[in-house]
Scaffold this motif. Structure first.
Motif, short mmCIF file in Angstrom:
data_model
loop_
_atom_site.label_atom_id
_atom_site.label_comp_id
_atom_site.label_asym_id
_atom_site.label_seq_id
_atom_site.Cartn_x
_atom_site.Cartn_y
_atom_site.Cartn_z
N MET A 120 36.25 31.26 36.79
CA MET A 120 35.58 32.55 37.12
C MET A 120 36.59 33.69 37.02
O MET A 120 37.72 33.56 37.49
N SER A 121 36.17 34.79 36.43
CA SER A 121 37.06 35.94 36.31
C SER A 121 37.31 36.52 37.70
O SER A 121 36.47 36.46 38.57
N SER A 122 38.51 37.06 37.90
CA SER A 122 38.77 37.67 39.21
C SER A 122 38.23 39.09 39.19
O SER A 122 37.87 39.61 38.15
N ALA A 123 38.17 39.68 40.37
CA ALA A 123 37.53 41.01 40.48
C ALA A 123 38.25 42.02 39.62
O ALA A 123 37.65 42.78 38.88
N ASN B 209 32.48 43.92 41.47
CA ASN B 209 32.25 43.00 40.35
C ASN B 209 31.11 42.08 40.79
O ASN B 209 31.28 41.26 41.69
N THR C 261 31.69 38.24 41.07
CA THR C 261 32.57 37.65 42.09
C THR C 261 32.32 38.25 43.48
O THR C 261 32.85 37.76 44.47
N GLU C 262 31.56 39.33 43.52
CA GLU C 262 31.25 40.07 44.75
C GLU C 262 32.49 40.77 45.32
O GLU C 262 32.47 41.27 46.43
N GLU C 263 33.59 40.79 44.57
CA GLU C 263 34.80 41.45 45.06
C GLU C 263 34.80 42.92 44.68
O GLU C 263 34.20 43.31 43.68
N ASP D 29 30.05 32.79 34.22
CA ASP D 29 31.12 33.79 34.10
C ASP D 29 30.85 34.75 32.93
O ASP D 29 30.92 34.35 31.76
N ASN E 292 30.64 28.99 42.01
CA ASN E 292 31.60 28.76 43.11
C ASN E 292 31.17 29.51 44.36
O ASN E 292 32.00 30.12 45.04
N LYS F 5 29.61 32.25 44.65
CA LYS F 5 29.63 33.72 44.58
C LYS F 5 28.83 34.26 43.40
O LYS F 5 28.61 33.57 42.41
N GLY F 6 28.49 35.54 43.50
CA GLY F 6 27.90 36.24 42.35
C GLY F 6 26.39 36.32 42.43
O GLY F 6 25.72 35.46 42.99
#
Ligand code: ADP
Length: 490
Positions: A1-4, A34, A37-39, A324, A368, A370-371
């Protein structure tokens, strides 16, 4: 998964007003996420009416004085072309930024949105030197001619589903015709609009010609619509907000163009190339996660092929890679926000409650944990009167309905308040053209779906709005005609 936050991506986060980066006067900021990722990616300055006042003043000044009104048409054309070149040069980075902020698959941002945004600036670069008035044969000894003049300050309010492309659709024709612009991106997705401002600066667009004011609809957006010095509002978004904008614009009698929602019918006749129609139905509803105003969200299938078609459709939907958005093979990314995901899930519940049959999907698909992902969802046994068939869901949810014959298909297709787009699938040329005429929509596709080009007009019938963007039609949205009379009598 890409990070924020991808450290290689620039994320400008201030307001762009009068050729300067500045914080909001209030000092307020808001978080930009994002959705995969919800970040939090960054905090962005939050414009409200005081900042909008500054931006409009800067745009007004740039329209009245300074280099913009003096610039030759060749120079203005070159400037727009250069913006297109810069978009292409920076396409990888901008596409990743778009995907990080919106959640759409990278293949869409990189292969479609960015090239289309660049093409839009370069198409309108061509029009700058071709805008003509007319000489009119009037009675008497008079010379009468027309001038096509810009409105002045244009307020552009855009949604979150195609952030950079919607900015291009408004900015390119508005600038080609000599206006100046205050752009309010959607609060969910301000990042590529701010990067676009940097590109404008690099290209040499004079200060104040374009101003970008991220902020919320009821504050920054409404302030722009209310502002007496804004001559025109170009809006893309929901029908509900479109109505509010039209009401608010009445006070200052602004020119308004609205590109609003849709519930577009995608009609498959029994004589169609069924495999092509299956691909078209999938593309029609799952491209852009279904967060597309022209999405083919009502699929009408002729009764005689219904079972076979549904089988093929479900099989193909099951193969779409959800996940992703940065992965090149992903076809369904994350919905833009939790709010949007909840709205979509709410419609899925309501569809079940109305008695429609869930064929596939129907639930969230976090990665994972998230999202804001939702599985591609297909309902069968939908009746046209159900909410599932009448309300814009703006997500990966397809309502499948049956029809008996051409008349029944057209009649059901037109039973909607919307009229943005439609498609018909058939090998019968006569049937295709008859249907294209009979369907009340601004775009009709025959044996294809979701194809657009800058040269071809796009816009809605009925409650999908009015005014045509793209093509030469958009030039009318951003110009007003002046009639000049000259007395030639001795
Ligand atoms: P969506 O349903 O796609 O979120 P909206 O119509 O809510 O679409 O939003 C589209 C754009 O309109 C966004 O930039 C949003 O901030 C803006 N907006 C929302 N409400 C208003 C309003 N009352 N006046 C002006 N702009 C608004």
């Amino acid at each position: 998964m890409s990070s924020a936050v991808d450290a290689s991506l620039r994320t400008p986060n201030q307001l762009w007003i009068g050729g300067e980066w500045r914080d909001a006067l209030s000092g307020k900021t808001f978080p930009v996420l994002n959705p995969a990722t919800e970040e939090e990616i960054t905090q962005v300055a939050e414009a409200d009416s005081a900042d909008v006042d500054l931006a409009v003043a800067a745009a007004q000044k740039a329209f009245e004085s300074g280099p913009w009104p003096k610039m030759s048409v060749t120079e203005r054309a070159r400037l727009l072309w250069r913006i297109g070149d810069l978009l292409l040069e920076n396409a990888d980075e901008l596409a990743r930024l778009e995907t990080m902020n919106n959640g759409k698959p990278i293949f869409e941002s990189r292969q479609v949105d960015l090239p289309a945004a660049a093409a839009c600036f370069q198409y309108y670069a061509g029009w700058v030197t071709k805008l003509e008035g007319a000489t009119i044969p009037v009675p008497g000894n008079y010379f009468n001619y027309t001038l096509r003049e810009p409105f002045g300050v244009v307020g552009a309010i855009i949604p979150w589903n195609f952030p950079i492309l919607m900015a291009a659709w408004k900015l390119a024709p508005a600038l080609a015709t000599g206006n100046t612009v205050v752009l309010k991106p959607a609060e969910e997705t301000p990042l590529t609009a701010l990067r676009l401002a940097e590109i404008f600066e690099t290209a040499g667009v004079p200060a104040g010609v374009v101003n970008v004011v991220p902020g919320f609809g009821p504050t920054a957006g409404a302030a722009l619509v209310r502002h007496p010095a804004v001559a025109k509002i170009a809006f893309t978004g929901s029908t509900a907000v479109g109505k509010e904008i039209m009401r608010a614009a009445a006070d200052t009698l602004k020119s308004v163009s609205l590109e609003l929602g849709g519930k577009s019918p995608n009609i498959v006749f029994a004589d169609a190339d069924l495999d092509a129609a299956v691909r078209g139905a999938i593309n029609g509803i799952f491209y852009g996660k279904g967060e597309v105003c022209a999405a083919g969200s009502r699929l009408f299938v002729e009764s005689s092929i219904h079972d076979l078609f549904l089988e093929k459709l479900t099989e193909r939907a099951g193969k779409l890679l959800v996940g992703d958005p940065m992965h090149p093979k992903t076809r369904v990314g994350a919905l833009v926000s939790r709010e949007q995901m909840n709205k979509v899930l709410g419609y899925i519940e309501s569809g079940r409650g109305e008695g429609a049959r869930l064929v596939c999907g129907g639930e969230p698909a976090p990665q994972n944990g998230k999202g804001f992902f939702v599985k591609p969802t297909i309902f069968d046994g939908v009746r046209n009167s159900m909410r599932l068939a009448q309300e814009e869901i703006f997500g990966p949810v397809l309502a499948t309905l049956e029809f008996r014959d051409v008349e029944d298909a057209i009649s059901q297709a037109n039973q909607t308040v919307y009229g943005l787009a439609a498609a018909v699938w058939t090998r019968d040329v006569k049937k295709a053209h008859k249907a294209a005429r009979a369907i009340k929509a601004g775009t009709v596709w025959v044996n294809t779906y979701n194809i657009l080009d800058t040269a071809s007009p796009f816009g809605g019938y009925k409650m999908s709005g009015f005014g045509r963007e793209l093509g030469k039609h958009a030039l009318d949205l951003y110009t007003q005609v002046k009639s000049v009379w000259v007395d030639l009598n001795d």
